[in-house]
Design a protein around this motif. Structure first.
Motif, PDB file in Angstrom:
ATOM      1  N   GLU A   1       6.674  17.835  26.544  1.00  0.00           N
ATOM      2  CA  GLU A   1       6.123  19.043  25.242  1.00  0.00           C
ATOM      3  C   GLU A   1       4.648  19.313  25.156  1.00  0.00           C
TER       4      GLU A   1
ATOM      5  N   PHE B   1       3.681  22.555  26.967  1.00  0.00           N
ATOM      6  CA  PHE B   1       4.300  23.443  26.675  1.00  0.00           C
ATOM      7  C   PHE B   1       2.852  23.740  25.831  1.00  0.00           C
TER       8      PHE B   1
ATOM      9  N   GLY C   1       8.280  30.730  25.948  1.00  0.00           N
ATOM     10  CA  GLY C   1       9.104  29.223  25.961  1.00  0.00           C
ATOM     11  C   GLY C   1      10.178  29.790  27.342  1.00  0.00           C
TER      12      GLY C   1
ATOM     13  N   PHE D   1      12.351  23.185  29.498  1.00  0.00           N
ATOM     14  CA  PHE D   1      12.322  22.668  29.897  1.00  0.00           C
ATOM     15  C   PHE D   1      13.279  21.391  30.665  1.00  0.00           C
TER      16      PHE D   1
ATOM     17  N   ARG E   1      12.495  27.263  25.078  1.00  0.00           N
ATOM     18  CA  ARG E   1      11.585  26.421  25.556  1.00  0.00           C
ATOM     19  C   ARG E   1      11.211  26.911  23.660  1.00  0.00           C
TER      20      ARG E   1
ATOM     21  N   MET F   1      15.351  22.670  24.751  1.00  0.00           N
ATOM     22  CA  MET F   1      15.568  23.830  24.564  1.00  0.00           C
ATOM     23  C   MET F   1      17.032  24.337  23.675  1.00  0.00           C
TER      24      MET F   1
END
Length: 330
Positions: free
Chosen positions: A71, A74, A138, A143, A200, A227
Motif C-alpha cells: 500500500e 503504491f 495502478g 499487487f 491496483r 486489485m
C-alpha cells in the motif's frame, strides 16, 4: 482472531501513542486527538514548534507487513507522479512502517480539507481526472501480496458469517434465501461484464476519503487498496437514487477520467453488484469486529432485530437494482 493478540490494541493509551511518535525522533507537545477510525487507531499528535502529525496504528492480524508496504509503495508511486495523495512519511533509511512495543504504525503529514461536493459537475469532472491518473499508475503492475475484490470474500464469506452467528433465528431463512438470490444476481452481473481488467485501486473511494483543498481533491487512506476493476473507485461518487441524476453524474466523472485513462464500458454492469457486495461486506465487517470494545460502543444499533430487519429490506431493494439495465455512457 485470538483475544490475547488484540488486547494491547484495544488498550492503546495516549502515553503509548506519544512514546511511539517520539521514538521516531519527534518531540511531542503532549496534545493528542483520536480521529474517526475504527479499523485502525488513528491520532493527531501535536509536535513542538511544528505542524501536528497523524499517527496510524494498524490492527493486528489484518494485513501482513508485506501487504502494508505494498500500500505504501503504491502511494509513493502516485506521489512521484505529482498526484494529490497523502503518503506515509519515511525515516532516514527510507522505511515507512515502524514498530513500537506490540504495535505497528506509520506517520503522515496532516492534510486538512472538506468533503467534495458530489452534486457539483465541476467537482465530479475533476475527481474523474484525478482517478484517471491514479489508475494509470495502478495499472502499471499488480499487487503481489494484497488480495482482489471478489464475490467469495465480499459476498459468500460475509453471508456465511452472518447466517451462522449473527442473524436472529426468526430472520435467518428470509436472509439466507434473499442472499442466495443476490449472489446469483451478482454473478450474472460479473458474467455480463466479462473478463474486465483488475488494477491496483484505492478500494474505498467514498467522499470521506477525499479532502477538497486548494481546488484539488486530495486522496487519503489507501488502507483498503486491492486489485479491483476501475469502476470500484468510480461508482461511490454517484449519489442519490434517481437514475437520471446518476447518469448525469457518471457522464461528468467519465469525461474527466477519459482524459487520462481508457474506461471499459462493460464495467458498468458491475455498479450495482459492487454496491451489493459492499453492503454485505459492511455488515460482516461489523460482526467480525464485535469483540473490539470500540464497536459496541460506537455502533450501538448493530446486531439488533431492528437492524437486521432493515438490512434485509435494503438488500431486497438491491435485488431489484441488480435486475435493472446498467447505466450507460452518454
Amino acid at each position: 482472531m485470538q483475544q490475547e493478540n488484540l488486547q494491547p490494541f484495544y488498550q492503546l493509551t495516549p502515553d503509548t501513542v506519544i512514546d511511539a511518535v517520539e521514538s521516531m525522533g519527534y518531540l511531542s507537545d503532549g496534545r493528542i486527538l483520536a480521529l474517526n477510525s475504527y479499523e485502525n487507531r488513528v491520532y493527531q499528535v501535536g509536535i513542538e514548534e511544528s505542524e501536528p502529525l497523524i499517527a496510524k496504528f494498524y490492527r493486528p492480524l489484518r494485513w501482513s507487513d508485506e501487504q502494508i508496504l505494498e500500500e505504501h509503495q503504491f502511494c509513493f508511486e502516485l506521489v512521484e507522479q505529482e498526484l494529490p495523495v497523502v503518503a506515509p512519511l519515511t525515516n532516514s533509511a527510507g522505511e515507512s512502517l515502524f514498530h513500537f512495543k506490540d504495535y505497528r504504525f506509520s506517520l503522515f503529514k496532516r492534510r486538512g480539507g472538506r468533503a467534495p461536493e458530489l452534486d457539483d459537475p465541476d467537482h465530479l469532472y475533476q475527481l474523474g481526472q484525478t482517478l484517471g491518473r491514479i489508475h494509470l499508475v495502478g495499472a502499471v503492475r499488480p499487487f503481489v501480496h494484497r488480495p482482489a475484490l471478489d464475490i467469495q470474500t465480499y459476498g459468500r464469506d460475509s453471508v456465511a458469517l452472518i447466517s451462522e452467528g449473527f442473524i436472529p433465528s426468526s430472520l435467518r431463512e428470509a436472509y439466507t434465501s434473499l442472499c442466495a438470490d443476490l449472489l446469483d444476481g451478482i454473478e450474472a452481473c460479473f458474467a455480463a461484464a466479462g473478463e474486465v481488467k483488475l488494477i491496483r485501486a484505492h478500494g474505498d473511494c467514498h467522499g470521506g476519503n477525499i479532502l477538497w483543498r486548494d481546488d484539488t481533491p486530495n486522496f487519503v487512506d489507501f488502507d483498503d487498496a486491492r486489485m479491483a476493476p476501475a469502476i470500484q473507485d468510480l461508482w461511490m461518487l454517484l449519489t442519490g437514487d434517481d437514475r437520471v441524476q446518476q447518469q448525469l453524474q457518471l457522464a461528468e466523472v467519465i469525461a474527466g477520467y477519459s482524459e487520462f485513462a481508457d474506461f471499459d464500458p462493460r464495467e458498468l454492469h458491475l455498479v450495482e453488484a459492487l454496491r451489493t457486495l459492499r453492503m454485505m461486506h459492511y455488515s460482516a465487517w461489523l460482526a467480525r469486529r464485535w469483540e473490539d470494545p470500540a464497536f459496541p460502543h460506537n455502533f450501538t444499533w448493530f446486531n439488533t432485530e431492528r437492524y437486521w430487519g432493515e438490512h434485509i429490506l435494503q438488500l431486497r431493494e438491491q435485488l431489484g437494482a441488480l435486475q435493472q439495465p446498467p447505466l450507460k455512457l452518454l
